[in-house]
Design an enzyme around this catalytic site. Sequence first.
Site: not given
Lengths: 348, 348
Positions: A28, A32, A41, A77, A152
Amino acid sequence: MTAPQEKSPFVQACRREPVPYTPVWFMRQAGRSLPEYRRVREGISMLDSCTRPELITEITMQPLRRYDVDAAILFSDIVVPLRAVGIDVDIKAGIGPVVETPVRTAEDLGPLRALEPGDVPYVTDAVRALVTELGERPLIGFAGGPFTLASYLVEGGPSKNHEATKALMYGNPELWHALLGRLADIIISFLRIQVAAGASAVQLFDSWVGAVAPDDYWQAIMPHTSRIFAALGSAGVPRIHFGVGTGELLRLMGEAGADVVGVDWRIPLDEAVRRVEPGKALQGNLDPAILLAPWEVIEERARDVLVRGRTAEGHVFNLGHGVLPDTDPDVLARLVDLVHAESARAPS
Amino acid sequence: MTAPQEKSPFVQACRREPVPYTPVWFMRQAGRSLPEYRRVREGISMLDSCTRPELITEITMQPLRRYDVDAAILFSDIVVPLRAVGIDVDIKAGIGPVVETPVRTAEDLGPLRALEPGDVPYVTDAVRALVTELGERPLIGFAGGPFTLASYLVEGGPSKNHEATKALMYGNPELWHALLGRLADIIISFLRIQVAAGASAVQLFDSWVGAVAPDDYWQAIMPHTSRIFAALGSAGVPRIHFGVGTGELLRLMGEAGADVVGVDWRIPLDEAVRRVEPGKALQGNLDPAILLAPWEVIEERARDVLVRGRTAEGHVFNLGHGVLPDTDPDVLARLVDLVHAESARAPS
């Protein structure tokens, strides 16, 4: 392969060859924690940003302008290939991936068709552009692992206990293996597409696989992971395998065919060395939360990771999980320099 | 102590004495999985239900009317003693404990005063009533562990990564140790009150302590846990210590002074035996998610836990974490009978 990336410290460490210094990158590293990421974004959904080649390229490159990291990792992702074959999955802010129709019966497997390069042209385009831009610096391709993707799909979203997933795994092995077989096909295809476009290594993120006991991993998951890694073997690129809380699974995760075993922060690297079979490099494992502490603490802990990492046949420095959103980018920049300087000086 | 509970299989197994069969109880055996629990809780908040002696007694007894478990565990919550000394904490449905003013500075420690028996009369009353009602069956008292309580206080609520907690732990050791010292005082007091009223054993739930690496556990947490267990030593009751994802911490958690080390489902019990020092009993460790699978699977896995548990000096059968809300109570009833029958038959 005689590509220039072959002589990069990152690829060399993955191959357990001598390195001038310990290579470092961060899970990562794009995302963020960077203000420039939040800027590009703005107004664009997560999955949209993963399907626009220019945006993928820009976001992948952002951390490399700040940090002297030894590898870039494709911005994507784990649900991108699922969406590409037509699964109705979205990433909801503050929640995570949400699947419209959870998988519960054999009929639900229908939409999980094979992934073709034509399904993800934006990935091919972005990888090609990145490889050109990166020059000698390697690009890591990646995919989600079979247990994590299955969770998921079966839960319909993020899950703390993976109850429905495990109920299926224990209660209906036939459907479970059919599901993981289809996911493995998609994963193999997604990784091959990235390697064909120029990725120098691949990482399989089976983030939540640490939720299962070793016997279950061996029986219910490892056959599929092994098939994924075997299918990537002829590509000749290092294969990295990572999950959180996998102290009891490290040996099996290596035996599944990984060249590099990723280790979270819970288990000291020298202990991880004792658990994996010979012939594996390790990646990790500074606790990402340590980066919120004063620099003196970070420095001491990073040195400790390097010292323990020297007991491995090859060591790629990384965090034990992804960069936390509140991390100060300047601290990461300083950490990269510390890792390089310390390891260049130390006997390896 | 010559109380009748002393000769119960549960206490004997904790003391590593011979037992007629393997004793069994379940973390969260009282609670959300029982319809009669949901009924008595209707319209009553979680913390209110933990401060009414009749309700505590009723909820604690509910599972014993369904299951032939070898111990009851006091119905309470880890934040009850914090609320009792005046911390503004509430348990919000679907979220968990929420603290109004998170602890960040030395001034924030002020409200964490010593806990007196007069602060929790409902606990004393409920334990006394329960001990009378239970007869020879032991009651387990409990408290939250120092890291877990600290995490709720510092984060202000449940946390995935415990960032702020770790930032404090790494960044301000003085304040960290002052905080854990105060929490240890409260925990000691809360457990002593339960033992004084008749509890036959205590369990320290440091649920989230598995989030820290062994060195950090040793340095930042274990001194406080050791003090808690030492302070309980003269009480003469078995001390159980449990946390989730603690494979790398099991030895230290035993060394801290536990008589019984609780093990989650990620690590096989025979491997846990190799990790703890001699002189410890083990408790665990069936994956709670297995209870959602068909009975044949549950049976096979429960037998496997029993077989591996025989390598321990003493074994208390339990799940590897709390009962999941969707668990069928009839399955738990059947599991208790299986554990008793199988272990009574097998050579121990």
